[in-house]
Design an enzyme around this catalytic site. Structure first.
Site, PDB file in Angstrom:
ATOM      1  N   TYR A  46      -1.868 -12.941  33.982  1.00 41.17           N
ATOM      2  CA  TYR A  46      -1.872 -12.136  32.757  1.00 41.17           C
ATOM      3  C   TYR A  46      -3.211 -12.293  32.029  1.00 41.17           C
ATOM      4  CZ  TYR A  46      -1.019 -10.690  27.962  1.00 41.17           C
ATOM      5  OH  TYR A  46      -1.127 -10.089  26.728  1.00 41.17           O
ATOM      6  N   LYS A  94      -6.280  -9.571  31.032  1.00 41.81           N
ATOM      7  CA  LYS A  94      -6.774  -9.289  29.685  1.00 41.81           C
ATOM      8  C   LYS A  94      -8.251  -9.673  29.524  1.00 41.81           C
ATOM      9  CE  LYS A  94      -3.105  -7.365  28.068  1.00 41.81           C
ATOM     10  NZ  LYS A  94      -3.115  -5.907  27.780  1.00 41.81           N
ATOM     11  N   SER A 152      -5.809  -5.270  24.228  1.00 43.67           N
ATOM     12  CA  SER A 152      -6.030  -6.516  24.936  1.00 43.67           C
ATOM     13  C   SER A 152      -5.039  -7.541  24.401  1.00 43.67           C
ATOM     14  CB  SER A 152      -7.480  -6.969  24.762  1.00 43.67           C
ATOM     15  OG  SER A 152      -7.734  -8.178  25.422  1.00 43.67           O
ATOM     16  N   SER A 158       7.405   3.481  25.089  1.00 47.66           N
ATOM     17  CA  SER A 158       8.867   3.430  25.068  1.00 47.66           C
ATOM     18  C   SER A 158       9.418   2.262  24.263  1.00 47.66           C
ATOM     19  CB  SER A 158       9.412   3.362  26.504  1.00 47.66           C
ATOM     20  OG  SER A 158       8.963   2.184  27.152  1.00 47.66           O
TER      21      SER A 158
END
Length: 270
Positions: free
Chosen positions: A145, A149, A131, A11
């Site tokens: 976060y 990753k 990633s 989106s």
């Protein structure tokens, strides 16, 4: 036979830009996101829109079934959905940390599980996992976060070795700084959870530092082009990196000690 691609998080940002590029190249593109109201331009360009939440198992199952029922096959999965929720590890509520992992890691893993039987049956396929250079090095306030990753990197490495025997490639894309709403969302969350506490000064300096570099971030088409390169290569590389400061920082991570890296990062907070 046109190749069929599913892109999550389509989106906005890198996901939308990649979808538009692949449409121009003749791919059948399914764009999936929670906010389908932001995807009218993709629909007009020829994309097929799926409402999908990568934290909702039923949503993912019905999405994959819809693609297979309509197309009969799925060639490429681009696991792009993800976000950054920043804040001091001491301050971030564990429910927020779990949601970060649910979106960035478990959604990616579940979609991979769902597409693999079809790719294995057809004897080919590519899974592209988005990633970050933040999957190789970590900054203050991005703990959860970065944890997500780092997990994507490890999962991708294991999966790549497991499914190579079936003719399926797993490719990791490691963006550096890219123009998107990602940074604003991450910084707003950092302010919300940590700016008023003992980490307030550091948070303010992080935000000020980030603002200085904002204009230098790369356009998302840099990453879209990397993804196109990866999916069109007969022998793709394991990892592709691009975007502002991606290659220099990944190189420094290889040659500097942990303490040297810490000092370099912490200089941004002075």
């Amino acid at each position: 036979m046109n190749k069929v691609v599913l892109i999550t998080g389509a989106s906005s940002g890198m996901g939308k830009t990649t979808a538009l590029l692949l449409l121009k190249k003749g791919y059948v593109v399914y764009g999936a996101a929670r906010r389908t109201e932001k995807m009218d331009d993709l629909k007009k360009a020829g994309a097929k829109i799926l409402k999908m939440d990568v934290t909702d198992n039923h949503s993912m199952i019905t999405g994959i079934e819809a693609i297979i029922n309509a197309e009969g096959h799925l060639n490429i999965l681009i696991n792009n959905a993800g976000f950054g929720s920043y804040g001091a590890i001491e301050d971030v509520a564990l429910k927020d940390a779990k949601y970060q992992m649910e979106v960035n890691v478990f959604g990616l893993a579940r979609l991979s599980q769902l597409v693999l039987p079809y790719m294995r049956e057809q004897g080919s396929g590519k899974i592209i996992n988005i990633s970050s250079i933040g999957g190789k090095l970590a900054n203050p306030f991005g703990g959860w976060y970065h944890a997500s990753k780092f997990a994507v990197e490890a999962l991708s490495d294991s999966l790549r070795m497991e499914i190579k025997q079936f003719g399926i490639d797993v490719i990791i894309i490691e963006p550096g700084g890219v123009k998107s709403e990602w940074s604003d969302i991450a910084m707003e969350h950092a302010k919300k959870v940590s700016q008023k506490g003992v980490y307030g000064d550091m948070v303010r300096k992080m935000i000020e530092s980030g603002e200085k570099f904002k204009d230098k971030n790369s356009d998302p088409d840099v990453i879209a082009s990397l993804i196109l390169k990866a999916i069109t290569s007969k022998k793709p590389k394991t990892r592709y990196s691009g975007g502002f400061m991606a290659k220099p920082l990944l190189f420094l991570r290889k040659i500097l000690s942990d303490k040297q890296m810490d000092r370099m990062i912490m200089n941004q907070f002075k």
